[in-house]
Write an enzyme that holds these catalytic residues in place. Structure first.
Site, short mmCIF file in Angstrom:
data_model
loop_
_atom_site.label_atom_id
_atom_site.label_comp_id
_atom_site.label_asym_id
_atom_site.label_seq_id
_atom_site.Cartn_x
_atom_site.Cartn_y
_atom_site.Cartn_z
N ASP A 137 -12.90 5.65 2.79
CA ASP A 137 -11.30 5.75 3.02
C ASP A 137 -10.91 7.02 3.57
OD1 ASP A 137 -8.49 5.67 3.28
OD2 ASP A 137 -8.34 4.78 1.25
N LYS B 262 2.81 11.22 -3.11
CA LYS B 262 1.80 10.60 -4.06
C LYS B 262 0.80 11.51 -4.90
CE LYS B 262 -1.95 7.02 -3.62
NZ LYS B 262 -2.44 6.05 -2.50
N GLU C 151 -7.36 0.50 -4.63
CA GLU C 151 -7.38 0.29 -3.11
C GLU C 151 -8.47 -0.31 -2.42
OE1 GLU C 151 -5.91 4.30 -2.10
OE2 GLU C 151 -4.00 4.10 -2.78
N ASP D 168 1.03 -1.16 -0.07
CA ASP D 168 -0.28 -0.07 -0.01
C ASP D 168 0.91 1.29 -0.08
OD1 ASP D 168 -1.69 2.09 0.59
OD2 ASP D 168 -2.56 1.31 2.30
P1 ADP Z 1 -2.88 7.35 3.71
O1 ADP Z 1 -3.96 6.40 3.28
O2 ADP Z 1 -3.35 8.74 3.66
O3 ADP Z 1 -1.59 7.14 3.80
P2 ADP Z 1 -3.59 6.30 6.71
O4 ADP Z 1 -4.52 5.32 6.15
O5 ADP Z 1 -2.40 5.92 7.08
O6 ADP Z 1 -3.31 7.60 5.64
O7 ADP Z 1 -4.06 7.42 7.66
C1 ADP Z 1 -3.40 8.20 8.52
C2 ADP Z 1 -4.30 9.25 9.33
O8 ADP Z 1 -4.86 8.16 10.24
C3 ADP Z 1 -3.42 10.05 10.37
O9 ADP Z 1 -4.11 11.53 10.24
C4 ADP Z 1 -3.42 9.46 11.54
O10 ADP Z 1 -3.41 10.44 12.61
C5 ADP Z 1 -4.85 8.77 11.55
N1 ADP Z 1 -4.60 7.65 12.64
C6 ADP Z 1 -3.94 6.60 12.53
N2 ADP Z 1 -4.21 5.84 13.78
C7 ADP Z 1 -5.16 6.55 14.69
C8 ADP Z 1 -5.89 6.32 15.82
N3 ADP Z 1 -5.65 5.49 16.59
N4 ADP Z 1 -6.87 7.31 16.05
C9 ADP Z 1 -7.20 8.30 15.31
N5 ADP Z 1 -6.61 8.57 14.26
C10 ADP Z 1 -5.55 7.61 13.62
MG MG Z 2 -4.48 4.93 2.09
#
Ligand code: ADP
Ligand code: MG
Length: 655
Positions: free
Chosen positions: A204, A81, A182, A19
C-alpha cells in the site's frame, strides 16, 4: 454519475464502508451485489482528507479546503490521521510543520494532541469527525439513510488509535459497526476470502505513507502475520523529486517562495498522474521574472527520479517477509493498494520484488473502501445470508480473576484471531487442593467490573506448600471467536478444559459502553487494583512473619522484637485502611525490621540441615528459611521462555 436509483421508503437503511485515509478518504456501498464508490456532484469519489476552518466557524472539507491551504496554512488541517490517538508529547506531532499545537496544561490534556485553529481548540478526533461527516452526507445524498459504517484503519494501529477512530465515527453521527484493517479490506474486495486459505502481501503506497502487510487466510479468516512500512514515504515524495526539476525550468531553483514551490509541486503531481497513461507530457510553467517556459517531461525521466524512492519500499517488504517467516515464493498473491501504485514503475518494481504479477485490476485508491462496503454489508445482513462473519480481532480483553479480585488479562483486546496465550500461576495458600478459575472479559482492572464468562474448578491436586503448585492456564480463541480455556497443574499433570463463547450476546453498543467505562474509570481502577495486590502481598508477609516469630523469636533481642511487633501491628492496620501506598510503606518498614533477623534464621536453618540431614532436605529447609517468594522465583525460573509468570494465584478452595 450513475443511473438514477428509485428510492424505496420502507427499505431498511443500508450500511456503508469508509476508507479514512491520510491523503484521501472515500465512502462506498453495495449496489446490486457489488461494491461501488459514492461520488460527489462533480463525479469525484476521492475526498482529500483536508479540513479548512474559517473565522465564522464554517467547516470546509476536501478539494475546497486544499485550495485554502496555501493562503491559510494554520487553519487548514491535512494528514490529521497521523495524529489520531497520539499524546501531546508524541514525537510524531513535531513532524507536521504548519499546525499550531496547543500546549497541554494538565497531564489529562497531554493524553491527546490539541490543535489551535481560528482561536478554537480541536482534537484530531474532531477533525476526523468533520471528514467523516462530509462522507456521511455524500452517502445520504445518494441513499437517503445510512445504516451503520465499517471504517478502515491501518493494520498497525494500536488501541488508542483505533479507539480514536471509532470515537470520530460516533461524533460524526455514524454507527460504527466495526473497524477493519485496511489490508484485510483490500483482500475482501478481491474476494480472496472465498479461497479459504492462502498467504498474501498487501503493498500500500499512498500519498505520504507506505505500508506492507503479510496476511494469512486461514479457513476464511484473515490473520495479520506481519506489518511494516515507512510512515514518511509515498507519492508526495515523487512530487517533490519532480517539483525540484520543474523549479529549475522555472528559473527558481534557489530560494523560491512558498507559493512558487506550491505551484511547482502541483504541476509535478499533475505531470506524474498524466505519465501513468502517457509517455510524455508538455507543461506550461511561469518563468521567474515574467513569461512562460514549456517543459517536456517523459515517463523515463520520471522513473529515473522516483526509482530511489520506490526502492526504499523493498527494504520494508523484505523485512515483513522475514518477520512472517516466509519467502516471497510462498505467497499466493500480491495486492496493490494506494494511489501511488498506479505509477507503472511501481508495478514493475513490485512484480520483480515478489516474483509475480501483482493483482491490480481494482482501482487502487478505491479498493480499501470497496472492501469495507462488502464487510459492512456482511455485518448488517449476517445471519440472513448465512455468511460467516469475518472477525479478525478480539473486541475485548480476555483474562482470569486472580487473588484480590484482580482481572489478569491473558489475551488483550485487538489481538488478531485465531490466537493463543499461556500464563503460569501459583498457589496462594498452603495445602490448596483446588483452584477456582473465573474467566472474565473486559478492560477494567477488577474482575467484578468485567463480564463473567465462565467459572470452573480444577480439583484433585495433592496438598503442597503455598507457591509450589504451578498452574498453567492456556487461552485459545479460534477463527469463529470461540474461546477454549485449559488449566493444567504442571507437577501432577492434572488438567481440565472448558469452551466459552466470549462475544456471545454482547452487542457492539455493550462493547462500546464497556470500553467507555474502562476509560472513565481508568485511574480509579488502577488504584483499586494496586490496593488489592498490595493487600494480598501484605497478608502473605504477615502470615510468614508470625510463623517466624513462633519458631525463631529467640534470635531477636528485646528492642528488635519490639520493632518487629510494632511493624507487624502497623501493617495490619494499614491493610484495613484503603491506601495502596500506605500498605507498601508498611511492608517496606516490616522488611527493614526483619532483615538482620532473617539472616540469622537462615544461618540457623543451614546449621540444622548440615547436622545430619539429607542433601535435598537441606535445599528445602534453606528455601523455607528464605521465605516463599524466592521459592516461587526459583520455580518460575524454570518455566519455558515466553510464558509469563505471576505470583498472585487464582483464588484457592483451600484445604
Ligand atoms: P492515502 O492512502 O495516503 O490517503 P491514496 O491512496 O489516496 O493515499 O494515494 C494518494 C497518492 O496517490 C498521491 O500521492 C497521488 O498523487 C497518487 N496518485 C493518485 N492517482 C495517481 C495516478 N494516476 N498516477 C500516479 N499517482 C497517483
Ligand atoms: Mg490509504
Amino acid at each position: 454519475m450513475g443511473l438514477l436509483e428509485i428510492f424505496d421508503p420502507v427499505a431498511a437503511p443500508r450500511p456503508i464502508g469508509i476508507d479514512l485515509g491520510t491523503t484521501n478518504s472515500l465512502v462506498a456501498r453495495m449496489r446490486d451485489g457489488a461494491p461501488v464508490a459514492i461520488r460527489d456532484c462533480d463525479g469525484e469519489a476521492l475526498l482529500p482528507s483536508a479540513v479548512y476552518y474559517d473565522e465564522r466557524g464554517q467547516v470546509i472539507v476536501g478539494r475546497e479546503a486544499l485550495r485554502m491551504a496555501p493562503a491559510h496554512p494554520r487553519d487548514t488541517i491535512v494528514s490529521v490521521k497521523r495524529l489520531m490517538g497520539r499524546g501531546a508529547n508524541d514525537p510524531e506531532t513535531a513532524r507536521l510543520g504548519t499546525i499550531d499545537f496547543a500546549a497541554p496544561t494538565s497531564p489529562d490534556e497531554a493524553r491527546t494532541v490539541r490543535l489551535r485553529v481560528q482561536g478554537r481548540i480541536l482534537t484530531p478526533v474532531e477533525v476526523s469527525a468533520d471528514i467523516l461527516r462530509r462522507l456521511r452526507e455524500l452517502a445520504e445524498d445518494e441513499m437517503h439513510s445510512v445504516g451503520g459504517a465499517v471504517i478502515t484503519v491501518p493494520a498497525y494501529f494500536d488501541d488508542a488509535q483505533r479507539q480514536a477512530t471509532k470515537d470520530a465515527g460516533r461524533l460524526a453521527g455514524l454507527e460504527v459497526l466495526r473497524l477493519l484493517n485496511e489490508p484485510t479490506a483490500a483482500a475482501l474486495a478481491y474476494g480472496l476470502d472465498h479461497k479459504k486459505n492462502g498467504l498474501f502481501a498487501v503493498y500500500d503506497l499512498g500519498g505520504g505513507t507506505f505500508d506492507i502487510t503479510i496476511l494469512l487466510l486461514d479457513d476464511g479468516v484473515f490473520q495479520v502475520r506481519s506489518t511494516g512500512g515507512d510512515s514518511a514515504l509515498g507519492g508526495d515524495d515523487m512530487d517533490r523529486a519532480l517539483g525540484r526539476v520543474l523549479l529549475e525550468h522555472m528559473g527558481a531553483a534557489e530560494d523560491a517562495s512558498p507559493e512558487v514551490v506550491r505551484l511547482a509541486l502541483d504541476a509535478a503531481r499533475r505531470a506524474k498522474h498524466a505519465l501513468t497513461d502517457r509517455e510524455e507530457v508538455a507543461l506550461e510553467l511561469p518563468r521567474m521574472g515574467g513569461g512562460t517556459a514549456t517543459a517536456t517531461v517523459t515517463r523515463a525521466e520520471l522513473e529515473r527520479l522516483v526509482a530511489p524512492i520506490v526502492e526504499r519500499t523493498g527494504v520494508a517488504c523484505r523485512r515483513a517477509l522475514r518477520d512472517a517467516g516466509i519467502e516471497a515464493s510462498a505467497l499466493d498473491g500480491v495486492l496493490l493498494v494506494g494511489g501511488a501504485t498506479r505509477v507503472p514503475f511501481v508495478r514493475r518494481y513490485v512484480r520483480d520484488l515478489f516474483g509475480r504479477e501483482p493483482l491490480a485490476d481494482i482501482d487502487p485508491d478505491q479498493v480499501v473502501a470497496l472492501g469495507a462496503a462488502i464487510q459492512a454489508d456482511l455485518l448488517a445482513g449476517a445471519g440472513s445470508t448465512g455468511e460467516v462473519l469475518l472477525l479478525d480481532v478480539l473486541p475485548l480483553s480476555l483474562g482470569i480473576e486472580t487473588m484480590g479480585g484482580v482481572a489478569e488479562k491473558i489475551l488483550p483486546r485487538n489481538t488478531t484471531i485465531p490466537a493463543g496465550a499461556r500464563q503460569v500461576f501459583t498457589t496462594y495458600a498452603d495445602k490448596q487442593t483446588g483452584f477456582e478459575l473465573h474467566v472474565v472479559q473486559g478492560e477494567r482492572e477488577l474482575a467484578a467490573d468485567c463480564r463473567s464468562l465462565a467459572r470452573f474448578t480444577l480439583r484433585g491436586i495433592p496438598p503442597m506448600p503455598a507457591g509450589m503448585a504451578r498452574l498453567e492456564v492456556t487461552f485459545h480463541v479460534d477463527a469463529d471467536g470461540l474461546l477454549t480455556v485449559k488449566a493444567r497443574e504442571v507437577t501432577t499433570g492434572i488438567e481440565q478444559e472448558v469452551l466459552v463463547k466470549p462475544s456471545y450476546g454482547l452487542s457492539d453498543e455493550e462493547v462500546e459502553r464497556m470500553l467507555l467505562d474502562a476509560i472513565d474509570h481508568g485511574e480509579e481502577d488502577f488504584e483499586r487494583r494496586k490496593l488489592a495486590e498490595r493487600r494480598v502481598e501484605a497478608e502473605r508477609i504477615l502470615i510468614a512473619t508470625r510463623g517466624a516469630l513462633a519458631a525463631d523469636a529467640d534470635l531477636l533481642d528485646a528492642s528488635e522484637r519490639k520493632a518487629v511487633e510494632t511493624a507487624l501491628a502497623e501493617l495490619t492496620v494499614a491493610v484495613a485502611a484503603g491506601s495502596a501506598n500506605l500498605v507498601q510503606a508498611k511492608i517496606d518498614a516490616l522488611d527493614d525490621a526483619t532483615k538482620e533477623w532473617a539472616g540469622r534464621r537462615m544461618d540457623r536453618a543451614i546449621a540444622h540441615a548440615i547436622a545430619g540431614k539429607q542433601i535435598d532436605e537441606v535445599d528445602a529447609t534453606v528455601a523455607q528459611a528464605r521465605g516463599v517468594d524466592e521459592q516461587v522465583a526459583e520455580h518460575q525460573a524454570r518455566l519455558p521462555p515466553g510464558a509469563r509468570s505471576s505470583q498472585t494465584g487464582p483464588t484457592g478452595e483451600g484445604s
